[in-house]
Design a protein around this motif. Structure first.
Motif, short mmCIF file in Angstrom:
data_model
loop_
_atom_site.label_atom_id
_atom_site.label_comp_id
_atom_site.label_asym_id
_atom_site.label_seq_id
_atom_site.Cartn_x
_atom_site.Cartn_y
_atom_site.Cartn_z
N VAL A 1 -54.99 -24.39 -6.49
CA VAL A 1 -53.48 -24.70 -6.50
C VAL A 1 -52.68 -23.67 -5.84
N ALA A 2 -51.88 -23.93 -4.71
CA ALA A 2 -50.91 -22.94 -4.53
C ALA A 2 -49.50 -23.68 -4.83
N ILE A 3 -49.00 -22.92 -5.49
CA ILE A 3 -47.58 -23.49 -6.11
C ILE A 3 -46.35 -22.14 -5.42
N THR A 4 -45.43 -22.85 -5.03
CA THR A 4 -44.39 -21.88 -4.22
C THR A 4 -42.86 -22.63 -4.88
N LEU A 5 -42.15 -21.45 -5.49
CA LEU A 5 -41.03 -21.70 -6.01
C LEU A 5 -40.07 -21.38 -4.98
N ASP B 1 -59.17 -25.27 -12.79
CA ASP B 1 -59.73 -24.22 -13.66
C ASP B 1 -58.56 -22.99 -13.53
N THR B 2 -58.57 -22.27 -14.74
CA THR B 2 -57.52 -21.39 -15.16
C THR B 2 -57.40 -20.27 -13.98
N ASP B 3 -58.61 -19.89 -13.37
CA ASP B 3 -58.67 -18.44 -12.32
C ASP B 3 -58.04 -19.14 -10.96
N ASN B 4 -57.89 -20.38 -10.75
CA ASN B 4 -57.79 -21.13 -9.43
C ASN B 4 -56.41 -21.42 -9.06
N VAL B 5 -55.44 -20.76 -9.69
CA VAL B 5 -54.03 -20.86 -9.29
C VAL B 5 -53.03 -19.85 -9.15
N ALA B 6 -52.47 -19.99 -7.96
CA ALA B 6 -51.55 -18.83 -7.59
C ALA B 6 -50.10 -19.52 -7.47
N VAL B 7 -49.03 -18.90 -8.16
CA VAL B 7 -47.68 -19.51 -8.31
C VAL B 7 -46.88 -18.22 -7.83
N LEU C 1 -52.02 -20.96 0.52
CA LEU C 1 -53.25 -21.86 0.28
C LEU C 1 -54.46 -21.25 1.06
N GLN C 2 -54.10 -20.32 2.17
CA GLN C 2 -55.14 -19.72 3.09
C GLN C 2 -55.88 -18.62 2.13
N LEU C 3 -54.51 -17.98 1.55
CA LEU C 3 -54.91 -16.83 0.73
C LEU C 3 -56.07 -17.22 -0.13
N LEU C 4 -56.03 -18.42 -1.05
CA LEU C 4 -56.75 -18.72 -2.02
C LEU C 4 -58.13 -18.98 -1.37
N ALA D 1 -64.00 -17.75 -0.27
CA ALA D 1 -65.11 -17.22 0.95
C ALA D 1 -65.34 -15.87 0.35
N ALA D 2 -64.51 -15.19 -0.34
CA ALA D 2 -65.24 -13.66 -0.87
C ALA D 2 -65.72 -13.77 -1.93
N GLY D 3 -66.03 -15.23 -2.69
CA GLY D 3 -66.55 -15.18 -4.02
C GLY D 3 -65.55 -14.85 -5.19
N LYS D 4 -64.36 -15.01 -5.03
CA LYS D 4 -63.23 -14.40 -6.03
C LYS D 4 -62.93 -15.65 -6.89
N ILE D 5 -63.06 -17.16 -6.43
CA ILE D 5 -62.86 -18.24 -7.09
C ILE D 5 -64.08 -18.83 -7.13
#
Length: 314
Positions: A11-15, A79-85, A300-303, A308-312
């Motif tokens: 999930v990508a959240i932008t405020l 999942d907890t690790d799969n969110v960027a705000v 979203l592209q960042l996530l 792709a890098a195996g970090k999620i």
């Protein structure tokens, strides 16, 4: 035929200063695919007082939106690790940002990262490249609620980036706070844009570009009105002048007589038109197209890159 690998949803959240956005996606065959999107016109910048404090009423409006996002995160089993705000200009500016963070944490349960204007510009450009066809050097303009980002790039390479303190919600407070609007309001707003842009204008013009794309709600509003009227979806200075004249003929702040303009877009329409008009004049822009994506797609592209890098988790 090999099966495509599908990642867990992220999930990508932008405020933003005008809108809060949430995209839910997963990676299918190395490409991010949006499976749900949520958006609310919070207009956070509307609550910034002369003392730099965000008002309680508008802060609560933002927190209510975060509560809705939290419900959606639960429904999508994220999942907890799969969110960027990520938050932008208003939370960079206000003096009581710490209070917002403290009250947001038990609601959203994720840390909010306030990004700089230059980082925002980079993500806007990445979001544009990921979603918008085109070749050659491009100027990208994103008019937000409290800031406007400018990026010149060629392919994936960013050649110039800047974030300037002007936006639709701030312009409403400064120039368009009396109804009906007057020509002098537009003239003063254009003058302000020229003043703010002056430091970067020469460098922008020296770099040059083959095309211009707009990645913002302001551009989207203009294009949606053109679509409703079955007109070409390309913004020109002549179109902006025509919209200015239509706005000046309105007797109410809701701009209800402008064909094709919906109630959600109306409050910031005049400000978006005048900022675009000033930029067209100052930078000699002949035409502008709407980008396929901007900041939220950049996040979203960042996530997706993290997947792709195996970090999620996959």
């Amino acid at each position: 035929m090999p099966l495509l690998t599908v990642s867990q949803p992220y999930v990508a959240i932008t405020l933003g200063s005008n809108s809060f956005n949430m995209l839910v996606a997963n990676t299918v065959g190395n490409k991010p695919t949006v499976i749900a999107k949520y958006k609310r016109k919070v207009r956070l910048a509307e609550g910034i007082g002369d003392d730099g404090i965000l008002s309680e009423h508008v802060m609560q409006r933002g927190l209510d939106c975060l509560a809705m996002f939290a419900d959606m995160l639960t429904q999508h089993h994220i999942d907890t690790d799969n969110v960027a705000v990520f938050a932008t200009a208003t939370l960079r500016l206000i003096r009581n940002a710490d209070e917002f963070h403290q009250r947001a944490m038990p609601i959203l349960r994720y840390q909010i990262e306030v990004i700089s204007g230059l980082r925002e510009a980079e993500l806007i450009y990445q979001g544009m490249v990921a979603t918008t066809q085109g070749e050659g050097r491009r100027l990208v303009i994103d008019i937000g609620g409290a800031s406007t980002e400018f990026i010149v790039g060629d392919g994936n390479q960013v050649l110039f980036k800047a974030s300037l303190p002007m936006g639709c919600v701030l312009f409403n407070q400064r120039f368009f706070n009396k109804i009906p609007l007057q020509l002098v309001d537009f003239e003063q707003a254009v003058g302000y844009v020229n003043t703010v842009l002056a430091e970067h204008r020469t460098q922008l013009l020296d770099l040059g570009w083959q095309s211009v794309v707009g990645a913002s709600g302001a551009v989207q509003s203009v294009v949606s009105v053109l679509q409703h009227r079955h007109c070409p979806e390309v913004i020109t200075l002549e179109i902006l002048y025509a919209f200015r004249n239509e706005i000046l003929s309105q007797v109410d702040g809701q701009l209800t007589s402008i064909k094709g303009l919906n109630a959600e877009q109306a409050p910031t329409f005049a400000a978006g038109v005048v900022i675009l008009m000033a930029l067209f004049e100052s930078l000699s822009i002949s035409h502008l197209h709407l980008a396929g994506g901007a900041l939220r797609e950049g996040v979203l592209q960042l996530l997706a890159d993290r997947v792709a890098a195996g970090k999620i988790s996959i």
